[in-house]
Design an enzyme around this catalytic site. Sequence first.
Site, short mmCIF file in Angstrom:
data_model
loop_
_atom_site.label_atom_id
_atom_site.label_comp_id
_atom_site.label_asym_id
_atom_site.label_seq_id
_atom_site.Cartn_x
_atom_site.Cartn_y
_atom_site.Cartn_z
N LYS A 110 0.84 -1.20 0.00
CA LYS A 110 0.00 0.00 0.00
C LYS A 110 0.87 1.25 0.00
O LYS A 110 2.08 1.19 0.25
CB LYS A 110 -0.93 -0.01 1.22
CG LYS A 110 -0.21 0.01 2.56
CD LYS A 110 -1.18 -0.09 3.71
CE LYS A 110 -0.44 -0.06 5.05
NZ LYS A 110 -1.37 -0.05 6.19
N TYR A 167 15.83 30.55 7.86
CA TYR A 167 14.70 31.37 8.30
C TYR A 167 14.68 31.58 9.81
O TYR A 167 14.94 30.65 10.59
CB TYR A 167 13.39 30.69 7.90
CG TYR A 167 12.97 30.91 6.47
CD1 TYR A 167 12.82 32.17 5.93
CD2 TYR A 167 12.70 29.81 5.66
CE1 TYR A 167 12.43 32.35 4.62
CE2 TYR A 167 12.30 29.96 4.34
CZ TYR A 167 12.17 31.24 3.83
OH TYR A 167 11.77 31.42 2.52
#
Length: 392
Positions: A54, A272
């Site tokens: 999956k 940042y």
Amino acid sequence: MTDISEADDFDNGADYDPFDVAPVRLTVDLSALTDNWRDMARRSGNARTAAVVKADAYGLGLEDCGTALYEAGARDFFVAVPQEGATLRTYAPDARIYVLSGIWPGQEEFFFDRDLVPVLASEEQLAFWMSVIADRDDHPCALQVDTGFNRLGLSLDEALALAEDVSRPASFSPVLVMSHLHSGDNPSSPLSRVQLEAFQRVAGAFEGIEASLSASAGIFLGPEYHFDLTRPGIAVYGGEAVNGMPPLKPVAKAEARIIQIREAAAGSTVSYGATHQLSRNSRLAVVSAGYADGYLRSLAGSGVPLRAGGTPGAFGFVGNTRVPVLGRVTMDMVIFDVTDVPEGDVRVGDYIELFGPNIPLDEAARAGGTIGYELLTSLGLRHERRYIDASD
């Protein structure tokens, strides 16, 4: 300061292998994948061993991984949604493919045409399936039973009542009854035994129908948990299945290319928010990976809640050296401190390993406050992929 246009191996007009110059790339070792599946099959003893593919084979590629597992001998597969089953059917023509999300009105012909087996996980799905197969030939299904997870499945009482229901259509043909352990990764948890005993009641009530309880972690709990079919997933892909137990062979290696190496002075800040201030003159490698590529923002070296608690940030690997992430991870870039790498051992255009044989998948995941499953399944579409096997 250098940038990638100065790298010896970058020629804008030359033919090249995209993998060799990709900003981010992923190497998937199919030999390790199939070796891990065989290992789990051996540990499953007398039980047959499925392969769980999956989420695009845990982010590593359903087509290539599914084909490799099929060629290794897997004949039972589990997918999450019917579209995954349809893709897999192309590469596994005679396999039994179970769809864990079950079936809904309008999907029945899709399932029939591709010979997919719905895993029925609720009274509503069961009722719909009974109506669908009432007037047609047998088509197999599976039953999911909740033994304490409180996620999907018929309740224990509902499952036992169904087993005794003599009025169910003759065309109702379950080929598997299954459940799932919620604490199998913790071998000392007494709750797995509680679930086991509940599931033994269910398996006994559906006599003659195969039973499956264990995914990767449950396989390690021993033969009592194996029943007829096991369902290994994360262990096959090289992740940790049981807390404190080393994983099997690493399968995936994620790397990012160095765009620039720059000198930065002590006292200056990185990325940042200026959350990391350099304590020494440093060499910084800026690489082409970020949270858009599945390299999570929480892996940052500073400026995220995990770091406030004292947890160290992630590391990469280059020049035979572990190198820390500095500052915040951004959408497309991460900055690593390569000051301690000898200058001749790292240059623009080289690749820093984000996780793989030198930075274990689950170590990287823990640095981001998560698990290996999430790192693998979060891999972005920008990774150039290469699949290798023993013949390569």
